[in-house]
Design a protein around this motif. Sequence first.
Motif, mmCIF file in Angstrom:
data_model
loop_
_atom_site.group_PDB
_atom_site.id
_atom_site.type_symbol
_atom_site.label_atom_id
_atom_site.label_comp_id
_atom_site.label_asym_id
_atom_site.label_seq_id
_atom_site.Cartn_x
_atom_site.Cartn_y
_atom_site.Cartn_z
ATOM 1 N N MET A 1 27.681 14.990 42.024
ATOM 2 C CA MET A 1 28.477 15.365 40.921
ATOM 3 C C MET A 1 27.204 15.972 40.038
ATOM 4 S SD MET A 1 29.951 11.762 39.726
ATOM 5 C CE MET A 1 29.459 10.772 41.041
ATOM 6 N N ASP A 2 27.873 16.958 39.299
ATOM 7 C CA ASP A 2 27.010 17.928 38.400
ATOM 8 C C ASP A 2 26.310 17.071 37.334
ATOM 9 O OD1 ASP A 2 28.080 19.656 40.037
ATOM 10 O OD2 ASP A 2 28.974 21.037 38.531
ATOM 11 N N ARG A 3 25.139 17.709 36.933
ATOM 12 C CA ARG A 3 24.535 16.968 35.646
ATOM 13 C C ARG A 3 23.727 18.058 34.906
ATOM 14 N NH1 ARG A 3 21.335 16.766 40.176
ATOM 15 N NH2 ARG A 3 19.039 16.479 40.160
ATOM 16 N N LEU A 4 23.579 18.063 33.728
ATOM 17 C CA LEU A 4 22.904 19.021 32.737
ATOM 18 C C LEU A 4 21.499 18.403 32.531
ATOM 19 C CD1 LEU A 4 25.401 20.205 30.021
ATOM 20 C CD2 LEU A 4 24.772 20.975 32.221
ATOM 21 N N VAL A 5 20.572 19.154 32.743
ATOM 22 C CA VAL A 5 19.241 18.904 32.553
ATOM 23 C C VAL A 5 18.753 19.801 31.293
ATOM 24 C CG1 VAL A 5 16.841 19.337 33.539
ATOM 25 C CG2 VAL A 5 18.685 18.795 35.022
ATOM 26 N N ILE A 6 18.281 19.045 30.186
ATOM 27 C CA ILE A 6 18.098 19.664 29.068
ATOM 28 C C ILE A 6 16.510 19.411 28.395
ATOM 29 C CG2 ILE A 6 18.888 19.483 26.483
ATOM 30 C CD1 ILE A 6 21.415 18.168 27.488
ATOM 31 N N ARG A 7 16.116 20.372 27.930
ATOM 32 C CA ARG A 7 14.492 20.360 27.552
ATOM 33 C C ARG A 7 14.551 20.312 26.019
ATOM 34 N NH1 ARG A 7 9.966 18.972 28.576
ATOM 35 N NH2 ARG A 7 10.431 18.768 30.926
ATOM 36 N N GLY A 8 14.501 19.267 25.162
ATOM 37 C CA GLY A 8 14.761 19.349 23.803
ATOM 38 C C GLY A 8 13.571 20.080 23.053
ATOM 39 N N GLY A 9 13.983 20.293 21.610
ATOM 40 C CA GLY A 9 13.257 20.885 20.845
ATOM 41 C C GLY A 9 13.583 22.430 20.321
ATOM 42 N N CYS A 10 14.512 22.809 21.036
ATOM 43 C CA CYS A 10 14.719 24.285 20.605
ATOM 44 C C CYS A 10 15.609 24.390 19.346
ATOM 45 C CB CYS A 10 15.452 25.013 21.821
ATOM 46 S SG CYS A 10 14.420 25.034 23.239
ATOM 47 N N ARG A 11 15.426 24.899 18.474
ATOM 48 C CA ARG A 11 16.405 25.038 17.231
ATOM 49 C C ARG A 11 17.345 26.205 17.629
ATOM 50 N NH1 ARG A 11 13.724 23.604 12.182
ATOM 51 N NH2 ARG A 11 11.663 23.071 12.711
ATOM 52 N N LEU A 12 18.576 25.797 17.572
ATOM 53 C CA LEU A 12 19.759 26.896 18.069
ATOM 54 C C LEU A 12 19.854 27.772 16.895
ATOM 55 C CD1 LEU A 12 22.570 24.674 19.404
ATOM 56 C CD2 LEU A 12 20.629 25.458 20.597
ATOM 57 N N ALA A 13 19.949 29.019 17.387
ATOM 58 C CA ALA A 13 20.058 30.290 16.507
ATOM 59 C C ALA A 13 21.144 31.330 17.311
ATOM 60 C CB ALA A 13 18.965 30.819 16.248
ATOM 61 N N GLY A 14 21.953 31.868 16.452
ATOM 62 C CA GLY A 14 22.695 32.809 17.009
ATOM 63 C C GLY A 14 24.224 32.566 16.248
ATOM 64 N N GLU A 15 25.206 33.196 17.354
ATOM 65 C CA GLU A 15 26.738 33.146 17.076
ATOM 66 C C GLU A 15 27.235 32.516 18.357
ATOM 67 O OE1 GLU A 15 29.911 36.620 16.214
ATOM 68 O OE2 GLU A 15 28.139 36.427 14.474
ATOM 69 N N VAL A 16 28.402 31.769 18.131
ATOM 70 C CA VAL A 16 28.945 31.190 19.215
ATOM 71 C C VAL A 16 30.542 31.248 18.888
ATOM 72 C CG1 VAL A 16 28.804 28.658 18.544
ATOM 73 C CG2 VAL A 16 29.367 29.113 21.079
ATOM 74 N N ARG A 17 31.397 31.647 19.921
ATOM 75 C CA ARG A 17 32.916 31.846 19.750
ATOM 76 C C ARG A 17 33.641 30.686 20.151
ATOM 77 N NH1 ARG A 17 37.631 33.168 21.739
ATOM 78 N NH2 ARG A 17 38.940 34.484 20.513
ATOM 79 N N VAL A 18 34.308 29.905 19.537
ATOM 80 C CA VAL A 18 35.088 28.732 19.930
ATOM 81 C C VAL A 18 36.143 29.152 20.691
ATOM 82 C CG1 VAL A 18 36.471 26.813 18.912
ATOM 83 C CG2 VAL A 18 34.113 27.216 18.074
ATOM 84 N N SER A 19 36.465 28.479 21.797
ATOM 85 C CA SER A 19 37.740 28.516 22.686
ATOM 86 C C SER A 19 38.944 27.980 22.098
ATOM 87 C CB SER A 19 37.474 28.079 23.936
ATOM 88 O OG SER A 19 36.240 28.527 24.628
ATOM 89 N N GLY A 20 39.952 28.271 22.759
ATOM 90 C CA GLY A 20 41.258 27.481 22.357
ATOM 91 C C GLY A 20 41.294 26.042 22.470
ATOM 92 N N ALA A 21 42.103 25.441 21.810
ATOM 93 C CA ALA A 21 41.992 24.180 21.559
ATOM 94 C C ALA A 21 42.812 23.256 23.011
ATOM 95 C CB ALA A 21 43.116 23.629 20.330
ATOM 96 N N LYS A 22 41.928 22.424 23.512
ATOM 97 C CA LYS A 22 42.475 21.738 24.710
ATOM 98 C C LYS A 22 43.564 21.148 24.251
ATOM 99 C CE LYS A 22 40.519 17.617 25.699
ATOM 100 N NZ LYS A 22 41.683 16.525 25.463
ATOM 101 N N ASN A 23 43.701 20.114 23.060
ATOM 102 C CA ASN A 23 44.661 19.472 22.832
ATOM 103 C C ASN A 23 45.825 20.124 22.123
ATOM 104 O OD1 ASN A 23 43.129 17.369 23.722
ATOM 105 N ND2 ASN A 23 42.457 16.581 21.763
#
Length: 419
Positions: A1-23
Amino acid sequence: MDRLVIRGGCRLAGEVRVSGAKNAALPAIASACLTRDPVTLRNMPSVKDVDSTILLMKHMGAKAARSRDGRTVTIDPSGLNRPDAPYDLVRKMRASSLVLGPLVARFGEADVSLPGGCAIGARPINLHLKALEAMGAEMAIEHGYVRARARRLRGARIVFDTVTVTGTENIMMAATLADGRTVIENAAREPEVCDVADLLRSMGARIDGDGTDVITVDGADVLHGTEHAIIPDRIEAGTFMTAAAITRGRVAVTNIVPAHVDAVAAKLLAAGADVKFGSNKAVVSMKRRPRGVDIMTQPFPGFPTDMQAQFMALMCTADGASVVRETIFENRFMHVQELQRMGADIQFDVNTAFVKGVKKLSGAQVMATDLRASASLILAGLAAEGETVVNRIYHLDRGYEHLENKLKALGADVKRVRR
Ligand code: EPZ
């Protein structure tokens, strides 16, 4: 089963496009059961729940295909000849019950497996069944299946005891082919309900009042095919807005409908974030520790239950305390124990959590238990000291399109590890 490995502490910056609504995507696909003509849906998200619903349509005899980029789904329901939704499909995706109303309306019969329980609560569909019965369907429950039969549904006055999003959608879809007028009272007002109403109107349905708590539908004999672009995902938008705040970064969240994220924006502002809206975007920045802010989940336009877990993660890092009340589902605090493993200070009883913010969360191995809990743990990992491993992220893939890629593009240190 997949897992995500995250190293904390980065301040997010930039632009992100939201996808269509699942619901919005799930009831939109189900609406294709109401016609013989092709239905083309645009701005569709590439998420597992949409794949499951496409599978269900194919199981029933319809043709369904995604465009190469995954964003357009075309359904040809002309070959639909098996109005049944089997257990092994429904148990994977409870929203399969959304085909019940359309199938009974179009074919006069439907055999749909009962969805069974789910991690966040019992989530019965009794109100859906009671409403169809009021419209003249004979409903029986046998061997875990709902067996519905009706020569032709007739319009009725439906008063929902509880606001139910998919219940409102199911009955609104069924009513489009019923004989006469249906009035749905105590209807859900979610944007996804309005999007389904827009889609149905483009198929020739006569619907008024969507977006209010009284929806009126005048039944037609036939609905025709259509092309429709579904609305952006307000929960994905809220998740990224909260990610900007918890990492004290600055993110422009684009392809959104500002009015759909008002309640979340209000709470982020109260917590000390800066939120600026453009015509289809929100720019969220946070310069210091958030303030503690109380939230109580409510049907739209209140604070969405699907954002409760994500906002709680933010409150775990607040300079102060907050009270989180979950009023929609009876067991939607499974992210709490996992957040506690990251050092969060949370006490909770049945549906109320008392969060005392800590300066820093600490990275840990954690377990995703449901779709939105997964997002909550990822947000906590983005802010935590050290490394966080979020296990069982198949939950995440049901409702977020390539979340880790979008976070990486914003500067997050996150990678998917396939086991
Ligand atoms: C929809 O679920 C969403 N799913 C959920 O999103 C969302 O959390 C929920 O609405 C509330 O906004 C889809 O749209 C596919 P409800 P739904 O019927 O329709 C009780 C996500 O994370 N109830 O509005 O199943 C029910 O138990 C998911 O994307 C009955 O008792 O939710 C709950 O306590 C999670 N009997 C309350 O009503 C019924 O017949 C609201 O549920 C129906 C509902």
